[in-house]
Design an enzyme around this catalytic site. Structure first.
Site, PDB file in Angstrom:
ATOM      1  N   SER A   1       0.809  -1.223   0.000  1.00  0.00           N
ATOM      2  CA  SER A   1       0.000   0.000   0.000  1.00  0.00           C
ATOM      3  C   SER A   1       0.839   1.269   0.000  1.00  0.00           C
ATOM      4  CB  SER A   1      -0.938   0.014   1.213  1.00  0.00           C
ATOM      5  OG  SER A   1      -0.205  -0.087   2.420  1.00  0.00           O
TER       6      SER A   1
ATOM      7  N   ASP B   1      -0.825   7.290  10.234  1.00  0.00           N
ATOM      8  CA  ASP B   1      -1.653   6.357  10.989  1.00  0.00           C
ATOM      9  C   ASP B   1      -0.793   5.285  11.659  1.00  0.00           C
ATOM     10  OD1 ASP B   1      -0.792   4.887   8.847  1.00  0.00           O
ATOM     11  OD2 ASP B   1      -2.784   4.343   8.096  1.00  0.00           O
TER      12      ASP B   1
ATOM     13  N   HIS C   1       1.420   4.310   7.355  1.00  0.00           N
ATOM     14  CA  HIS C   1       1.469   4.963   6.041  1.00  0.00           C
ATOM     15  C   HIS C   1       2.028   6.378   6.167  1.00  0.00           C
ATOM     16  CE1 HIS C   1      -1.618   1.774   5.671  1.00  0.00           C
ATOM     17  NE2 HIS C   1      -0.989   1.566   4.515  1.00  0.00           N
TER      18      HIS C   1
END
Length: 241
Positions: free
Chosen positions: A11, A190, A193
């Site tokens: 991600s 977070d 990320h």
């Protein structure tokens, strides 16, 4: 044809083309000299990445064409704690290393001259994971974060070891970010990320590592004549070369 720089990862790679992302910054950096190709897959670990590598990169390059460089950025999900909410993403440390070796071998065989750069998993702000992240796939009644910085650090060291034995470059983003005071909230939005400053750190490290490997905007040819070479009195002449 412009050469390519391919970003293959989870991600943190998938979202690297968002505003302020490290992939978008690379695309801007290599403007007119190389195309930056995104192959990011949110939630993936090295086990899954190895399974889909051929399919994921299919068609990226024409036959006989090899990318300039490829970043391989997995490990954040592998390092998930096995008995917590993201345990299904966990990959044991020895298998993580084996998968990285197999991924490297696959790409070396496919593109022998491509510079492969490993990137370690980033550090984890455990407080940030607890306060800002709720896993959509299940609840963990323990109240503990599904990732820890100690686990990420162990996987980072394992990644560095694989890069060393494979004689390829590696970016230790786990250590790099922690050199700065307040890295937890400054670089991670977070707990995992990247924020814009976190993306900037990785962008700079990737550019530096590529330059050390001989890939620089100063040495790559510019695609088509630059505007400065176009004669106002005979503009089309520049395109006859």
């Amino acid at each position: 044809m412009r050469p390519k720089v391919i970003l293959f990862g989870d991600s943190i790679t998938e979202e690297s083309f968002t505003n302020g992302g490290w992939g978008a910054a690379l695309a801007d950096h290599f403007s007119r000299t190389a195309d930056v190709v995104l192959r990011g897959y949110s939630g993936y670990n090295t086990r899954w990445a190895l399974k889909v590598a051929a399919r994921a990169l299919d068609g990226v390059c024409e036959d006989g064409e090899w990318p300039l460089a490829l970043t391989v950025f997995f490990g954040a999900n592998d390092a998930s704690i096995h008995d917590r909410s993201s345990g299904f993403q966990h990959v044991p440390l020895d298998e993580y290393q084996s998968n990285l070796r197999s991924i490297i071998s696959f790409f070396k065989e496919r593109w022998p001259t491509t510079v492969i750069v490993l990137i370690t998993p980033p550090p984890i702000d455990e407080d940030g994971r607890l306060s800002k992240c709720r896993n959509p796939f299940g609840d963990d009644a323990s109240g503990l974060p599904e990732r820890t910085n100690d686990s990420a650090g162990a996987y980072a060291k394992a990644c560095i070891a694989v890069a060393s034995e494979s004689n390829i470059p590696v970016i230790d983003i786990w250590s790099k970010m922690q050199q700065f005071s307040g890295w937890e909230k400054s670089f991670l939005r977070d707990g995992l990320h990247f924020t814009a400053p976190g993306n900037k750190i990785l962008f700079e490290e990737v550019v530096k590592k590529l330059e050390e490997s001989g890939i620089s905007v100063d040495t790559l040819p510019v695609d088509l004549p630059p505007f400065s070479e176009i004669d106002p009195k005979d503009p089309l002449k520049a395109f006859e070369r």
